[in-house]
Design an enzyme around this catalytic site. Structure first.
Site, PDB file in Angstrom:
ATOM      1  N   ASP A  14       4.204  -3.083  -0.770  1.00 59.32           N
ATOM      2  CA  ASP A  14       4.711  -4.017   0.218  1.00 59.32           C
ATOM      3  C   ASP A  14       3.501  -4.400   1.072  1.00 59.32           C
ATOM      4  O   ASP A  14       2.449  -3.755   1.000  1.00 59.32           O
ATOM      5  CB  ASP A  14       5.800  -3.345   1.061  1.00 59.32           C
ATOM      6  CG  ASP A  14       6.377  -4.274   2.109  1.00 59.32           C
ATOM      7  OD1 ASP A  14       6.592  -5.460   1.800  1.00 59.32           O
ATOM      8  OD2 ASP A  14       6.598  -3.818   3.246  1.00 59.32           O
ATOM      9  N   ASP A  16       3.382  -5.967   4.877  1.00 60.19           N
ATOM     10  CA  ASP A  16       3.373  -5.654   6.305  1.00 60.19           C
ATOM     11  C   ASP A  16       3.926  -4.258   6.559  1.00 60.19           C
ATOM     12  O   ASP A  16       4.963  -3.879   6.020  1.00 60.19           O
ATOM     13  CB  ASP A  16       4.195  -6.690   7.076  1.00 60.19           C
ATOM     14  CG  ASP A  16       3.781  -6.762   8.527  1.00 60.19           C
ATOM     15  OD1 ASP A  16       2.575  -6.659   8.792  1.00 60.19           O
ATOM     16  OD2 ASP A  16       4.651  -6.900   9.391  1.00 60.19           O
TER      17      ASP A  16
END
Length: 224
Positions: A14, A16
């Site tokens: 992922d 952020d």
């Protein structure tokens, strides 16, 4: 002599909360956007809605219903502001670059699997010097169903040519961990945005991305 070809292995990140913390730039972008549209975005509301899709946030801020076309235009405007304020200023989280480069050296196939628009992914990766490492990037435009649906991670695995059970996902969100498990993948959770107890479904939970090692990922993949 018969040579046995080693099966490929992958890590899907992922973005952020895992590789970077872009929250301050998103907050600044929302404030600029809100001022343009005669409304306000409080920090409390920002924290409460961070990670939600813009289509759910914008009607609350404008206090009216919007057409699909209006929502897209307003959302695109906000994301363009984000890229403007964030370009070249976002820094990687401690240990993130070292882990990525270590995995690359160890022969892992790497991908980004994010709910973020791909233009944002591009800006972030360029800003932290990893654009040339992550050639596979699955973003918001590439999927029809968001996390916890596994589509984003399954698509990333397909693009890097690795079976789901040979992939490890590194995530910071509850929905992301659920998506990884729904995809049949191993999951490492980083407690950058959620407390440990909310991420209990992950195979491994760490406080920082710097706590994740190549050996840890290798051992996780070797577990049955």
């Amino acid at each position: 002599m018969v040579w046995c070809r080693k099966e490929k292995k992958g890590v899907i990140f992922d973005l952020d909360g895992v590789l970077v913390d872009s929250s301050e730039f998103h907050f600044k972008a929302w404030q600029i956007w809100a001022a343009r549209h005669n409304t306000t975005m409080s920090y409390e509301f920002f924290r409460e809605t961070f990670g939600m899709v813009n289509d759910n946030i914008i009607p609350h801020l404008l206090r009216r219903e919007l057409t699909k076309e209006e929502l897209k235009a307003l959302s695109d405007e906000k994301e363009a502001i984000f890229r403007e304020v964030a370009r070249g200023k976002i820094k990687p989280l401690e240990g993130a670059v070292e882990l990525v480069m270590g995995l690359k050296k160890a022969g892992f196939e790497l991908a980004i699997g994010s709910s973020t628009p791909k233009k944002n992914i591009e800006v972030v990766l360029e800003s932290i010097g990893l654009a040339e490492v992550f050639h596979v990037r699955v973003g918001a435009e590439d999927v029809s169903r968001g996390k916890p649906d596994p589509e984003v991670f399954l698509k990333a695995a397909e693009l890097i040519g690795v079976r789901p059970e040979r992939c490890v996902v590194i995530e910071d969100a509850v929905a992301g961990i659920k998506a990884a498990k729904n995809a049949g993948m191993k999951a490492i959770a980083v407690t950058t945005t959620h407390p440990r107890e909310r991420l209990a479904e992950a195979d491994i939970i760490v406080e920082r991305i710097a706590d994740v090692t190549v050996d840890m990922i290798e051992e996780l993949l070797n577990q049955r």
